[in-house]
Design a protein around this motif. Sequence first.
Motif, PDB file in Angstrom:
ATOM      1  N   UNK A 211       0.828  -1.206   0.000  1.00  0.00           N
ATOM      2  CA  UNK A 211       0.000   0.000   0.000  1.00  0.00           C
ATOM      3  C   UNK A 211       0.863   1.257   0.000  1.00  0.00           C
ATOM      4  N   UNK A 212       0.445   2.266  -0.783  1.00  0.00           N
ATOM      5  CA  UNK A 212       1.150   3.536  -0.771  1.00  0.00           C
ATOM      6  C   UNK A 212       0.887   4.350  -2.027  1.00  0.00           C
ATOM      7  N   UNK A 213       1.699   5.358  -2.220  1.00  0.00           N
ATOM      8  CA  UNK A 213       1.621   6.205  -3.405  1.00  0.00           C
ATOM      9  C   UNK A 213       2.772   5.852  -4.339  1.00  0.00           C
ATOM     10  N   UNK A 214       2.469   5.596  -5.599  1.00  0.00           N
ATOM     11  CA  UNK A 214       3.505   5.235  -6.556  1.00  0.00           C
ATOM     12  C   UNK A 214       3.970   3.796  -6.441  1.00  0.00           C
ATOM     13  N   UNK A 215       3.228   2.983  -5.717  1.00  0.00           N
ATOM     14  CA  UNK A 215       3.661   1.595  -5.504  1.00  0.00           C
ATOM     15  C   UNK A 215       3.650   0.769  -6.787  1.00  0.00           C
ATOM     16  N   UNK A 216       2.908   1.217  -7.797  1.00  0.00           N
ATOM     17  CA  UNK A 216       2.893   0.457  -9.054  1.00  0.00           C
ATOM     18  C   UNK A 216       4.273   0.421  -9.695  1.00  0.00           C
ATOM     19  N   UNK A 217       5.124   1.364  -9.330  1.00  0.00           N
ATOM     20  CA  UNK A 217       6.477   1.385  -9.898  1.00  0.00           C
ATOM     21  C   UNK A 217       7.300   0.170  -9.474  1.00  0.00           C
ATOM     22  N   UNK A 218       6.868  -0.504  -8.431  1.00  0.00           N
ATOM     23  CA  UNK A 218       7.582  -1.702  -7.992  1.00  0.00           C
ATOM     24  C   UNK A 218       6.931  -2.991  -8.434  1.00  0.00           C
TER      25      UNK A 218
ATOM     26  N   UNK B 129     -13.752 -20.164  -3.897  1.00  0.00           N
ATOM     27  CA  UNK B 129     -12.675 -21.093  -4.218  1.00  0.00           C
ATOM     28  C   UNK B 129     -11.353 -20.549  -3.686  1.00  0.00           C
ATOM     29  N   UNK B 130     -10.720 -21.228  -2.749  1.00  0.00           N
ATOM     30  CA  UNK B 130      -9.433 -20.738  -2.239  1.00  0.00           C
ATOM     31  C   UNK B 130      -8.373 -20.626  -3.333  1.00  0.00           C
ATOM     32  N   UNK B 131      -8.557 -21.391  -4.408  1.00  0.00           N
ATOM     33  CA  UNK B 131      -7.570 -21.352  -5.494  1.00  0.00           C
ATOM     34  C   UNK B 131      -7.517 -19.994  -6.201  1.00  0.00           C
ATOM     35  N   UNK B 132      -8.565 -19.180  -6.067  1.00  0.00           N
ATOM     36  CA  UNK B 132      -8.570 -17.907  -6.791  1.00  0.00           C
ATOM     37  C   UNK B 132      -8.084 -16.747  -5.928  1.00  0.00           C
ATOM     38  N   UNK B 133      -7.693 -17.014  -4.697  1.00  0.00           N
ATOM     39  CA  UNK B 133      -7.131 -15.943  -3.878  1.00  0.00           C
ATOM     40  C   UNK B 133      -5.866 -15.400  -4.525  1.00  0.00           C
ATOM     41  N   UNK B 134      -5.737 -14.102  -4.552  1.00  0.00           N
ATOM     42  CA  UNK B 134      -4.590 -13.474  -5.196  1.00  0.00           C
ATOM     43  C   UNK B 134      -3.331 -13.667  -4.361  1.00  0.00           C
ATOM     44  N   UNK B 135      -2.204 -13.702  -5.038  1.00  0.00           N
ATOM     45  CA  UNK B 135      -0.935 -13.817  -4.338  1.00  0.00           C
ATOM     46  C   UNK B 135      -0.476 -12.464  -3.802  1.00  0.00           C
ATOM     47  N   UNK B 136      -0.679 -11.415  -4.615  1.00  0.00           N
ATOM     48  CA  UNK B 136      -0.234 -10.072  -4.219  1.00  0.00           C
ATOM     49  C   UNK B 136      -1.220  -9.035  -4.712  1.00  0.00           C
ATOM     50  N   UNK B 137      -1.516  -8.044  -3.866  1.00  0.00           N
ATOM     51  CA  UNK B 137      -2.332  -6.896  -4.254  1.00  0.00           C
ATOM     52  C   UNK B 137      -1.529  -5.638  -4.001  1.00  0.00           C
ATOM     53  N   UNK B 138      -1.354  -4.833  -5.039  1.00  0.00           N
ATOM     54  CA  UNK B 138      -0.596  -3.585  -4.940  1.00  0.00           C
ATOM     55  C   UNK B 138      -1.579  -2.419  -5.017  1.00  0.00           C
ATOM     56  N   UNK B 139      -1.807  -1.771  -3.889  1.00  0.00           N
ATOM     57  CA  UNK B 139      -2.692  -0.605  -3.847  1.00  0.00           C
ATOM     58  C   UNK B 139      -1.852   0.650  -4.067  1.00  0.00           C
ATOM     59  N   UNK B 140      -2.145   1.349  -5.151  1.00  0.00           N
ATOM     60  CA  UNK B 140      -1.476   2.607  -5.458  1.00  0.00           C
ATOM     61  C   UNK B 140      -2.531   3.709  -5.449  1.00  0.00           C
ATOM     62  N   UNK B 141      -2.443   4.600  -4.481  1.00  0.00           N
ATOM     63  CA  UNK B 141      -3.441   5.668  -4.346  1.00  0.00           C
ATOM     64  C   UNK B 141      -3.555   6.485  -5.630  1.00  0.00           C
ATOM     65  N   UNK B 142      -2.439   6.671  -6.321  1.00  0.00           N
ATOM     66  CA  UNK B 142      -2.446   7.487  -7.541  1.00  0.00           C
ATOM     67  C   UNK B 142      -3.426   6.940  -8.585  1.00  0.00           C
ATOM     68  N   UNK B 143      -3.607   5.624  -8.621  1.00  0.00           N
ATOM     69  CA  UNK B 143      -4.463   5.020  -9.632  1.00  0.00           C
ATOM     70  C   UNK B 143      -5.937   5.338  -9.412  1.00  0.00           C
ATOM     71  N   UNK B 144      -6.304   5.761  -8.203  1.00  0.00           N
ATOM     72  CA  UNK B 144      -7.709   6.078  -7.928  1.00  0.00           C
ATOM     73  C   UNK B 144      -8.032   7.556  -8.134  1.00  0.00           C
ATOM     74  N   UNK B 145      -7.007   8.396  -8.288  1.00  0.00           N
ATOM     75  CA  UNK B 145      -7.249   9.837  -8.383  1.00  0.00           C
ATOM     76  C   UNK B 145      -7.994  10.217  -9.656  1.00  0.00           C
ATOM     77  N   UNK B 146      -7.871   9.399 -10.697  1.00  0.00           N
ATOM     78  CA  UNK B 146      -8.524   9.719 -11.967  1.00  0.00           C
ATOM     79  C   UNK B 146      -9.979   9.250 -12.006  1.00  0.00           C
ATOM     80  N   UNK B 147     -10.440   8.576 -10.946  1.00  0.00           N
ATOM     81  CA  UNK B 147     -11.827   8.115 -10.935  1.00  0.00           C
ATOM     82  C   UNK B 147     -12.781   9.308 -10.957  1.00  0.00           C
ATOM     83  N   UNK B 148     -13.739   9.352 -11.883  1.00  0.00           N
ATOM     84  CA  UNK B 148     -14.750  10.412 -11.847  1.00  0.00           C
ATOM     85  C   UNK B 148     -15.502  10.369 -10.521  1.00  0.00           C
TER      86      UNK B 148
END
Length: 288
Positions: free
Chosen positions: A15-22, A141-160
Amino acid sequence: MRAFAHRGQVTKVVFGTGTRNGIADEVRALGCDRALVLSTPGQTGQAHEVRELLGPLAAGVFDQAAPHTPVAVTEKAVGAVRAAGADCVVAVGGGSAIGLGKAVALRTGHAHIALPTTYAGSEMTPVLGETQGGAKTTRRLPEVLLRTVVYDVDLTLALPPHVAAVSGLNAMAHAVEALYAQDHDPLALLIAGEALDALATNQTVRHQRPGAVHPPAAHLRARTRGAGLRRPAPLRASTRPDPWHVSSPGRVGPVAGPGRPPVPRRTPWRPDDVAGTKSLHSYGGHHA
C-alpha cells in the motif's frame, strides 16, 4: 467468553503512493518472469503503462475483460496466456479485470497480482462469479485468492466523482456484510467497523474534492481492512437469481418491499463477548 475461529488472509498487500512502480519486483518475488497484463478496453492505457513498468517481464496486454466474467472471454485470455508463454497475470482495474484474473488463475494455476483502480474489493476475496449462456454462477474457491495486491493511491485519483461514489458505497456494503455474516467473528467485526468509519468519513470529501489524496488513501486502507474479513455464508454454485436481493453495485442483503417477506433483524457478535476487547455498539463502528 465465546469461542470463535478466524481465518486470516494469505494475500500480500502493498500500500502507498507510486507503488505500481515496484510491480516488476512483486512479479519476481513470486518467482515469475513472464506477466500478461489484463484490463478492460476502457483501461487499455493504464494496462500499457503497467506493461512498460514490467519491462522485460511483460508478456503482453489482454484488454478484453468484461463485467461478470464471461467464460468466452476467459477462454480467450487463457489462450493469450499460453500463446505468450506467461507464468502469471497482472490485473489492472476494478472487478471486471480482477475477476478475469481469478478465472484465468483457476484454469492455469498461475499466480495472480492485482493493481486495483476502484474500491470494489474483489481482490481480497475467494469469490468468483462467471457468466455463460445468460446464467451466472458464483463460487467460493481458495484457489482464486490473489498472491499479491498492490494498492497505489495514484491510480484512484482519476476516478470520476460519480464512479468513486458508487464504488465507495459498494465498499461500505462489503464491510456491512461482515456484521451479519453467518460465520462472523470478533476480529472481523472490529475491522469492519473501522472500515465503515473510514469510508463514511471520507466519502463526502472524496466527492467534494476529487483531486484530494487523503480520501482515496483512506478508502483503500478501508478496503484492506474490510474486504478480506468478509465472511458471508458459503456460496453454492447456482444459476438462479435470488428474488429477495437487489441486483445493484451496492447490494448488501435482503430488502423488504411489496410482495417480499419481512427482513429478520440480525444481531452481530459483539467484541465484548471476548475478554479484553471494546464493545462495538453500532453498525457504524463507533466504540463505547
